[in-house]
Design a protein around this motif. Structure first.
Motif, short mmCIF file in Angstrom:
data_model
loop_
_atom_site.label_atom_id
_atom_site.label_comp_id
_atom_site.label_asym_id
_atom_site.label_seq_id
_atom_site.Cartn_x
_atom_site.Cartn_y
_atom_site.Cartn_z
N ARG A 100 -31.50 16.43 37.27
CA ARG A 100 -31.28 16.11 35.87
C ARG A 100 -29.81 16.18 35.47
N THR A 101 -28.92 16.17 36.48
CA THR A 101 -27.50 16.08 36.14
C THR A 101 -27.30 14.84 35.25
N PRO A 102 -26.37 14.85 34.31
CA PRO A 102 -26.23 13.70 33.39
C PRO A 102 -26.16 12.36 34.12
N GLN A 103 -26.83 11.39 33.55
CA GLN A 103 -26.94 10.07 34.20
C GLN A 103 -27.17 8.99 33.17
N ALA A 104 -27.06 7.73 33.61
CA ALA A 104 -27.16 6.61 32.67
C ALA A 104 -27.60 5.34 33.38
N THR A 105 -28.20 4.44 32.61
CA THR A 105 -28.42 3.07 33.06
C THR A 105 -27.11 2.30 32.86
N VAL A 106 -26.97 1.18 33.55
CA VAL A 106 -25.70 0.44 33.53
C VAL A 106 -25.94 -1.06 33.43
N VAL A 107 -25.18 -1.71 32.57
CA VAL A 107 -25.01 -3.17 32.60
C VAL A 107 -23.51 -3.46 32.61
N LEU A 108 -23.09 -4.24 33.59
CA LEU A 108 -21.70 -4.71 33.67
C LEU A 108 -21.70 -6.23 33.77
N LEU A 119 -23.95 -6.90 37.00
CA LEU A 119 -24.56 -5.75 37.68
C LEU A 119 -25.48 -5.06 36.70
N ILE A 120 -26.70 -4.78 37.13
CA ILE A 120 -27.67 -4.06 36.30
C ILE A 120 -28.27 -2.94 37.13
N LEU A 121 -28.29 -1.74 36.57
CA LEU A 121 -28.91 -0.58 37.22
C LEU A 121 -29.84 0.09 36.23
N SER A 122 -31.12 0.06 36.51
CA SER A 122 -32.20 0.60 35.69
C SER A 122 -32.48 -0.31 34.50
N ASP A 123 -33.03 0.25 33.39
CA ASP A 123 -33.78 -0.57 32.45
C ASP A 123 -33.02 -1.08 31.23
N GLY A 166 -38.03 3.69 46.91
CA GLY A 166 -39.34 3.35 46.38
C GLY A 166 -39.52 3.67 44.91
N GLY A 167 -38.49 4.31 44.30
CA GLY A 167 -38.55 4.65 42.88
C GLY A 167 -37.58 3.81 42.08
N PHE A 168 -36.77 4.48 41.26
CA PHE A 168 -35.76 3.77 40.48
C PHE A 168 -34.45 4.54 40.56
N PHE A 169 -33.35 3.89 40.18
CA PHE A 169 -32.03 4.47 40.35
C PHE A 169 -31.23 4.41 39.06
N THR A 170 -30.43 5.46 38.84
CA THR A 170 -29.52 5.53 37.71
C THR A 170 -28.15 5.98 38.22
N ALA A 171 -27.13 5.78 37.41
CA ALA A 171 -25.78 6.24 37.75
C ALA A 171 -25.67 7.71 37.37
N ALA A 172 -25.52 8.58 38.36
CA ALA A 172 -25.43 10.02 38.11
C ALA A 172 -24.17 10.55 38.78
N ALA A 173 -24.32 11.23 39.93
CA ALA A 173 -23.15 11.79 40.60
C ALA A 173 -22.94 11.24 42.01
N ASP A 174 -23.87 10.43 42.50
CA ASP A 174 -23.80 9.91 43.85
C ASP A 174 -23.30 8.46 43.82
N PRO A 175 -22.09 8.19 44.29
CA PRO A 175 -21.56 6.83 44.20
C PRO A 175 -22.33 5.81 45.04
N SER A 176 -23.09 6.28 46.04
CA SER A 176 -23.82 5.33 46.89
C SER A 176 -24.90 4.58 46.12
N VAL A 177 -25.29 5.10 44.94
CA VAL A 177 -26.33 4.43 44.15
C VAL A 177 -25.86 3.06 43.68
N ALA A 178 -24.55 2.84 43.63
CA ALA A 178 -24.03 1.54 43.18
C ALA A 178 -24.53 0.40 44.06
N ALA A 179 -24.77 0.70 45.33
CA ALA A 179 -25.26 -0.33 46.24
C ALA A 179 -26.71 -0.71 45.94
N ARG A 180 -27.41 0.08 45.12
CA ARG A 180 -28.80 -0.20 44.76
C ARG A 180 -28.91 -1.09 43.53
N ALA A 181 -27.81 -1.38 42.88
CA ALA A 181 -27.86 -2.17 41.64
C ALA A 181 -28.22 -3.63 41.92
#
Length: 262
Positions: A100-108, A119-123, A166-181
């Motif tokens: 639950r570290t702070p996180q966000a959905t992203v549209v760029l 780029l879209i990450l989450s909803d 198999g779930g969903f991804f948000t921008a939190a503290a792990d930069p590798s999640v960017a590849a999931r967008a």
């Protein structure tokens, strides 16, 4: 180019956890938009000393700078760098491994004379209008496709689907999640207008069924971004008692709309 930006908290007594920005390079050529929707955690520990709006302000500021100042860096790489920069700002004081570290959905979105990148990450959602008036939604629909059982409790979500394969991804503290967008590049000649919306604004389509994505875009273009948010607020209040559409969701959510005519 013409831009319109509206961002309103769901509760005026609480900080808005959305972030919205439009960046224009000093050359006057091209530009970028950034929209984040901070994820409000349930009550309890998050492992972090900082608020969600602190996080979205940091991440959004970094993204606005990087998408404009590094035009040749892909948006996924810009997101990875922004996540790393934000994580470094509180790595020494906070447990960034906490689910639950702070996180966000992203549209760029970033445009130049030749192309429009997205780029879209989450909803959150990006709508693109072509010169012939066709409106195309660009979505990351992984959260909406999950079975209801996998979203039954916060503990189940944290353990099995949040930022999990198999779930969903948000921008939190792990930069590798960017590849999931969800990412892509469109020819500049095929895009006339962009509209980015957080899920507090997309309730117009997704919860209240006032129209489809093309109808939503047309509403914003004709009536304005403020009118869309105001209409969502009217619908929320009308459903607050019966909760036919809202069900167990919060009555009001932070709502952001950025509309850019290129």
């Amino acid at each position: 180019m013409r831009t319109e930006l509206v961002s309103e908290p769901g509760d005026p007594a609480r900080p808005n956890e959305d972030f919205a920005g439009v960046g224009l390079p000093a050359s006057g050529q091209g530009g970028a938009l950034v929209v984040l929707d901070g994820v409000t955690p349930p009550r309890g520990e998050t492992g972090c000393l900082h608020s969600v709006h602190w996080f979205t302000a940091r991440l959004g500021g970094a993204l606005t700078e990087l998408t404009v100042s590094l035009p040749d860096v892909p948006l996924s790489e810009a997101l990875a760098r922004a996540i790393s920069r934000t994580a470094d700002a509180h790595r020494e004081t906070c447990d960034l491994s906490h689910p639950r570290t702070p996180q966000a959905t992203v549209v760029l979105a970033r445009w130049s004379a030749r192309s429009v990148e997205y780029l879209i990450l989450s909803d959150s959602t990006l709508l693109a209008e072509s010169p012939d008036g066709t409106v195309t939604p660009y979505l990351d629909d992984r959260l909406s496709r999950l079975p209801r059982a996998s979203l039954a409790t916060d503990a189940v979500i944290d353990a099995h689907v949040r930022n999990k394969e198999g779930g969903f991804f948000t921008a939190a503290a792990d930069p590798s999640v960017a590849a999931r967008a969800v990412t892509g590049v469109l020819p500049r000649a095929e895009v006339r207008t962009l509209t980015a919306l957080t899920d507090g604004a997309t309730r117009w389509v997704e919860k209240f069924r006032e129209g489809d994505w093309a109808d939503c875009f047309t509403f914003v273009r004709k009536e304005g971004a403020r009118a869309l948010v105001d209409r969502v607020r009217e619908l929320e209040l009308a459903d607050a008692r019966e909760r036919t559409y809202l069900r167990r969701g919060k009555t009001h959510d932070d709502a952001t709309v950025v509309h850019v005519e290129l």
